[in-house]
Design an enzyme around this catalytic site. Structure first.
Site, mmCIF file in Angstrom:
data_model
loop_
_atom_site.group_PDB
_atom_site.id
_atom_site.type_symbol
_atom_site.label_atom_id
_atom_site.label_comp_id
_atom_site.label_asym_id
_atom_site.label_seq_id
_atom_site.Cartn_x
_atom_site.Cartn_y
_atom_site.Cartn_z
ATOM 1 N N GLU A 133 0.829 -1.201 0.000
ATOM 2 C CA GLU A 133 0.000 0.000 0.000
ATOM 3 C C GLU A 133 0.865 1.253 0.000
ATOM 4 O O GLU A 133 0.584 2.215 -0.727
ATOM 5 C CB GLU A 133 -0.956 -0.023 1.191
ATOM 6 C CG GLU A 133 -2.083 -1.025 1.065
ATOM 7 C CD GLU A 133 -1.675 -2.499 1.179
ATOM 8 O OE1 GLU A 133 -2.474 -3.365 0.788
ATOM 9 O OE2 GLU A 133 -0.547 -2.791 1.649
ATOM 10 N N ASP B 191 1.614 13.068 -14.851
ATOM 11 C CA ASP B 191 0.437 13.326 -15.677
ATOM 12 C C ASP B 191 0.087 14.808 -15.721
ATOM 13 O O ASP B 191 -0.236 15.344 -16.779
ATOM 14 C CB ASP B 191 -0.761 12.522 -15.167
ATOM 15 C CG ASP B 191 -1.994 12.757 -16.009
ATOM 16 O OD1 ASP B 191 -1.921 12.578 -17.243
ATOM 17 O OD2 ASP B 191 -3.036 13.126 -15.438
#
Length: 169
Positions: free
Chosen positions: A113, A127
């Site tokens: 995680e 991005d």
């Protein structure tokens, strides 16, 4: 050492953690995002056309940690009690240092995680900044430390390249 993710037929299998003790567990992971001066300047000054890059990356990292079992086939779905993403800006090298921290009380660790959170936060930075610099690089993704469970505390020797998060102090 016996491989725990294989059944008796040698097939991939999710580990049964039913009989493991519930303990407090946490993990920290790290990633680096290197970019051009122009992309770094826009990010650090808050002038990116897509918005507040680090706020979006923080939310993306938190969401990714919560979805790790959906992304990594043999990971257990976990009830995380804490996910934190911290960013350190390094103007000398035009990079962002990403550090994640995950915690829970459970039967299995939170390393995946923490690694997923740091990775997806770094991907989100890419991005949001790629229009300015498509040559951005992401690297040095690694586990800084993990604690809890039968093996206790592990700290990566010489790998702590980012300061401790506020949560850990």
């Amino acid at each position: 050492m016996q491989l725990t993710h294989l059944n008796q037929q040698g097939e991939a299998s999710m580990v049964d953690v039913t009989d493991k003790a519930v303990t407090e567990r946490h993990a920290r992971a790290f990633a680096e995002v290197h970019m051009s001066e122009q992309a770094y300047r826009q990010l650090s000054e808050g002038n990116n056309r897509k918005g507040d890059v680090l706020s979006v990356a923080r939310i993306a990292g938190i969401q990714a940690a919560k979805k790790t079992a959906d992304l990594i086939p043999l990971c257990h779905p976990l009830a995380l009690s804490k996910v934190q993403l911290d960013f350190t800006l390094d103007p000398d090298q035009c990079r962002v240092l990403v550090q994640s921290f995950c915690r829970l009380a459970g039967r299995t660790g939170v390393e995946m995680e923490a690694l997923t959170a740091a990775s997806v936060a770094a991907l989100t930075i890419y991005d949001m900044c790629k229009a300015v610099d498509p040559a951005i690089t992401i690297g040095n993704i690694h586990l800084l430390e993990k604690a809890g469970g039968k093996r206790g505390h592990w700290h990566g020797a010489g790998t702590a390249t980012a300061p401790a998060t506020a949560e850990e102090n």
